[in-house]
Design a protein around this motif. Structure first.
Motif, PDB file in Angstrom:
ATOM      1  N   TYR A 268       0.867  -1.177   0.000  1.00  0.00           N
ATOM      2  CA  TYR A 268       0.000   0.000   0.000  1.00  0.00           C
ATOM      3  C   TYR A 268       0.904   1.229   0.000  1.00  0.00           C
ATOM      4  O   TYR A 268       2.103   1.136   0.201  1.00  0.00           O
ATOM      5  CB  TYR A 268      -0.909   0.008   1.227  1.00  0.00           C
ATOM      6  N   GLU A 269       0.303   2.387  -0.226  1.00  0.00           N
ATOM      7  CA  GLU A 269       1.025   3.663  -0.245  1.00  0.00           C
ATOM      8  C   GLU A 269       2.180   3.633  -1.251  1.00  0.00           C
ATOM      9  O   GLU A 269       3.282   4.086  -0.987  1.00  0.00           O
ATOM     10  CB  GLU A 269       1.527   4.033   1.150  1.00  0.00           C
ATOM     11  N   LEU A 270       1.899   3.088  -2.426  1.00  0.00           N
ATOM     12  CA  LEU A 270       2.901   3.016  -3.484  1.00  0.00           C
ATOM     13  C   LEU A 270       3.267   4.424  -3.951  1.00  0.00           C
ATOM     14  O   LEU A 270       2.395   5.200  -4.328  1.00  0.00           O
ATOM     15  CB  LEU A 270       2.357   2.209  -4.656  1.00  0.00           C
ATOM     16  N   PRO A 271       4.551   4.791  -3.945  1.00  0.00           N
ATOM     17  CA  PRO A 271       4.948   6.128  -4.392  1.00  0.00           C
ATOM     18  C   PRO A 271       4.651   6.329  -5.877  1.00  0.00           C
ATOM     19  O   PRO A 271       4.696   5.368  -6.657  1.00  0.00           O
ATOM     20  CB  PRO A 271       6.465   6.158  -4.132  1.00  0.00           C
ATOM     21  N   PRO A 272       4.366   7.564  -6.298  1.00  0.00           N
ATOM     22  CA  PRO A 272       4.072   7.830  -7.718  1.00  0.00           C
ATOM     23  C   PRO A 272       5.195   7.387  -8.647  1.00  0.00           C
ATOM     24  O   PRO A 272       4.925   6.865  -9.736  1.00  0.00           O
ATOM     25  CB  PRO A 272       3.889   9.347  -7.759  1.00  0.00           C
ATOM     26  N   SER A 273       6.443   7.589  -8.241  1.00  0.00           N
ATOM     27  CA  SER A 273       7.556   7.194  -9.107  1.00  0.00           C
ATOM     28  C   SER A 273       7.574   5.682  -9.317  1.00  0.00           C
ATOM     29  O   SER A 273       7.860   5.190 -10.419  1.00  0.00           O
ATOM     30  CB  SER A 273       8.886   7.658  -8.506  1.00  0.00           C
ATOM     31  N   SER A 274       7.245   4.933  -8.278  1.00  0.00           N
ATOM     32  CA  SER A 274       7.178   3.479  -8.407  1.00  0.00           C
ATOM     33  C   SER A 274       5.995   3.075  -9.281  1.00  0.00           C
ATOM     34  O   SER A 274       6.089   2.133 -10.082  1.00  0.00           O
ATOM     35  CB  SER A 274       7.042   2.830  -7.028  1.00  0.00           C
ATOM     36  N   ALA A 275       4.888   3.794  -9.137  1.00  0.00           N
ATOM     37  CA  ALA A 275       3.699   3.481  -9.929  1.00  0.00           C
ATOM     38  C   ALA A 275       3.983   3.645 -11.413  1.00  0.00           C
ATOM     39  O   ALA A 275       3.501   2.859 -12.250  1.00  0.00           O
ATOM     40  CB  ALA A 275       2.539   4.377  -9.509  1.00  0.00           C
ATOM     41  N   THR A 276       4.766   4.647 -11.767  1.00  0.00           N
ATOM     42  CA  THR A 276       5.104   4.866 -13.174  1.00  0.00           C
ATOM     43  C   THR A 276       5.874   3.680 -13.736  1.00  0.00           C
ATOM     44  O   THR A 276       5.574   3.179 -14.819  1.00  0.00           O
ATOM     45  CB  THR A 276       5.941   6.154 -13.325  1.00  0.00           C
ATOM     46  N   ALA A 277       6.859   3.217 -12.991  1.00  0.00           N
ATOM     47  CA  ALA A 277       7.667   2.083 -13.452  1.00  0.00           C
ATOM     48  C   ALA A 277       6.852   0.796 -13.473  1.00  0.00           C
ATOM     49  O   ALA A 277       6.924   0.000 -14.422  1.00  0.00           O
ATOM     50  CB  ALA A 277       8.893   1.927 -12.559  1.00  0.00           C
ATOM     51  N   LEU A 278       6.051   0.581 -12.445  1.00  0.00           N
ATOM     52  CA  LEU A 278       5.285  -0.666 -12.344  1.00  0.00           C
ATOM     53  C   LEU A 278       4.117  -0.706 -13.320  1.00  0.00           C
ATOM     54  O   LEU A 278       3.616  -1.776 -13.655  1.00  0.00           O
ATOM     55  CB  LEU A 278       4.787  -0.839 -10.910  1.00  0.00           C
ATOM     56  N   GLY A 279       3.679   0.477 -13.763  1.00  0.00           N
ATOM     57  CA  GLY A 279       2.604   0.516 -14.748  1.00  0.00           C
ATOM     58  C   GLY A 279       3.012  -0.036 -16.101  1.00  0.00           C
ATOM     59  O   GLY A 279       2.162  -0.304 -16.955  1.00  0.00           O
ATOM     60  N   LYS A 280       4.314  -0.197 -16.301  1.00  0.00           N
ATOM     61  CA  LYS A 280       4.825  -0.687 -17.589  1.00  0.00           C
ATOM     62  C   LYS A 280       5.153  -2.176 -17.559  1.00  0.00           C
ATOM     63  O   LYS A 280       5.637  -2.729 -18.534  1.00  0.00           O
ATOM     64  CB  LYS A 280       6.085   0.100 -17.964  1.00  0.00           C
TER      65      LYS A 280
END
Length: 548
Positions: A268-280
């Motif tokens: 939980y509380e995934l940082p936005p920068s991590s979300a960008t990388a994990l979205g790919k």
């Protein structure tokens, strides 16, 4: 009020229900996001799994004692260990927990009928004495509990049957049944708690509760392991995961790498920068859920020049919130007009009155540098850089505070960013000595239950644990007390709305945004709630394997 009004049924309908279909991220004046992007749950996990590894991006908990937890990491863990008397659901509604029924029999009597057949991890039965002890220690000064204020109207807590506890109160208190769904309402075994003493809830002292998982091990600096409670009383929520391992990962890059590699299954509380990388990646998915989180800029003490509301208003006037939301939160947030996000009261019977009052508040200001400079000239002189605190390793917090720092320079205000270790940052919220020398704190706060008045009271009344500047408006205090004690939802909402009109423009706080919950799970598992309700519910019991 009508006699024998069963509160749990009312609370279920008064939870924050209108969330499953809401979504999108509109950076406007606190408007609800557009449809389609936010969900409260994820597809159920169907199969048993031996182990799930979960990250705690805010670091190691300082305690798991339900009476003392008030931060992301401890609540994420403890919610799976200690059952509460009422239970929060993913949509923020409430349902029965250890109490199968919660009833106001009159304005001075709240009766808790306990569920039969519940046992602690050691096999001993749950008794009224365990419930009484768990509640009473909340207001025992020796406990140093965070939530004793919830019992301010309670005059006695007694067993009134083999499976019944009755709270006598000075008057009706609509907060009490709602609070029982938070860690305030968590029940520990009396004998174990007394024997552990001050060590209760620590790595050394442990816990004894009734939840779907039991505390297996806690290796300080390394991790916490929960083991499945195979004798769990709730047959509809038997955990599929044998073991849940929590890892303390506060560095965003390390967290991203661990999630991408599969070393960690989710967070939980995934940082936005991590979300960008994990979205790919096709290794898993990022889930956005509704939230009652708020991002605030708050003075650390009354002596600081930052406690001057004129200076804070100046800072508010130079912060471009739309740009902040886009660049720091990846668009997954909305602007905020006051202390409490509107989602808090969405399912309340008086939601329309709450909404109207919030809509009537002044719009979030557009940037106005000249007006801000005039306010700085009127405020107390700022002869040194203001020290602003965030947790070390929190990239999102650092980006947000750097954004504020750059805006402040436009009006001649220097801000020095101080990164505190996660445990020190957590202690800062409750220990005045840690806040010494801190002028500003960028907080990522949250409302834990569908009750705005009780949350606000902690920040704007003299007794509030988050009132760090000594803010005191007797009329605000009176109105919030009325909101708490009125048995009529419309009257309660009206009192809160009147208080909101007063404190919003005067309390020393800069309202920045309300963020969405951001959670990641890899494709090996599913079932975790996507909403911020995870903080107060046994979310890990919903996890299961997907067969991938």
């Amino acid at each position: 009020m009508a006699a024998k009004k069963t509160m749990l049924a009312a609370l279920t309908s008064a939870g924050l229900l209108a969330v499953t279909a809401c979504g999108g991220s509109t950076a406007g004046n606190g408007h609800a996001p557009g449809a389609g992007r936010l969900t409260t749950t994820t597809p159920p996990g169907g199969s048993q799994v031996d182990r799930v590894t979960w990250a705690l991006p805010y670091g190691e908990p300082t305690t798991l004692d339900p009476a003392k937890i008030g931060d992301y990491s401890p609540q994420t863990v403890e919610a799976n260990l200690c059952d509460t008397l009422t239970r929060m659901n993913p949509d923020f509604s409430l349902s029965p927990g250890l109490a199968r029924k919660v009833t106001w029999t009159d304005d001075h009597t709240l009766v808790l009928d306990l569920r039969p057949g519940v046992t602690f991890w050691d096999g001993s039965p749950l008794t009224p004495e365990d419930v009484i002890h768990s509640l009473e220690r909340q207001r025992d000064p020796r406990t140093q509990a965070l939530y004793g204020n919830y019992l301010v109207a309670v005059t006695s807590i007694k067993a009134t049957g083999p499976l019944q506890v009755t709270l006598r109160t000075k008057g009706y208190d609509q907060t009490l049944p709602k609070a029982l769904s938070t860690s305030f309402g968590a029940v520990g075994q009396k004998a174990y708690t007394e024997k552990a003493g001050p060590a209760y809830g620590t790595a050394k002292g442990g816990l004894m509760c009734t939840g779907p998982f039991k505390l297996g091990s806690w290796k300080s600096g390394n991790g916490i392991t929960l083991e499945r409670n195979d004798a769990y009383w709730d047959t509809g929520l038997k955990p599929k995961a044998k073991r849940v391992e929590f890892r303390f990962i506060t560095n965003n890059n390390t967290l991203t790498s661990a999630l991408l590699s599969g070393e960690v299954d989710g967070t939980y509380e995934l940082p936005p920068s991590s979300a960008t990388a994990l979205g790919k990646t096709d290794n898993g998915a990022v889930h956005l859920g509704p939230s009652t989180q708020n991002v605030l800029l708050v003075p650390g003490n009354a002596e600081s020049p930052a406690a001057d509301r004129r200076l804070l208003d100046a800072l508010s006037l130079v912060i471009d919130r739309n740009a902040l939301i886009k660049n720091v939160f990846g668009g997954d947030a909305t602007t905020l007009k006051s202390l409490v996000p509107p989602l808090t009261w969405r399912g309340d019977k008086a939601a329309a009155r709450f909404d109207a009052a919030y809509a009537a508040l002044p719009d979030v200001p557009e940037p106005d540098v000249e007006k801000a400079r005039k306010l700085v000239a009127q405020a107390r002189p700022v002869s040194r850089p203001l020290v602003a605190a965030i947790p070390a390793g929190d990239q999102r917090g650092l980006q947000a505070l750097t954004f504020v720092q750059a805006a402040a320079k436009k009006i001649g205000v220097d801000i020095e960013i101080k990164q505190l270790q996660p445990t020190e940052m957590s202690s800062l919220f409750y220990d005045p000595s840690v806040r010494e020398g801190i002028d500003l704190i960028l907080t990522f706060g949250y409302v834990t239950m569908p009750d705005p008045a009780s949350y606000v009271a902690e920040s704007v009344t003299p007794r509030g644990i988050f009132n760090w500047t000594g803010y005191d408006n007797p009329e605000v205090t009176r109105l919030l007390d009325r909101a708490r004690t009125s048995s009529d939802p419309e009257a309660s909402a009206k009192a809160y709305a009147e208080a909101q009109d007063l404190f919003t423009s005067t309390t020393p706080t800069v309202f920045l945004a309300t963020t969405h919950e951001r959670m990641f799970m890899n494709k090996r598992i599913s079932g975790a709630p996507a909403s911020f309700a995870y903080m107060n519910m046994p979310w890990a019991a919903h996890l299961g394997g997907t067969g991938e």
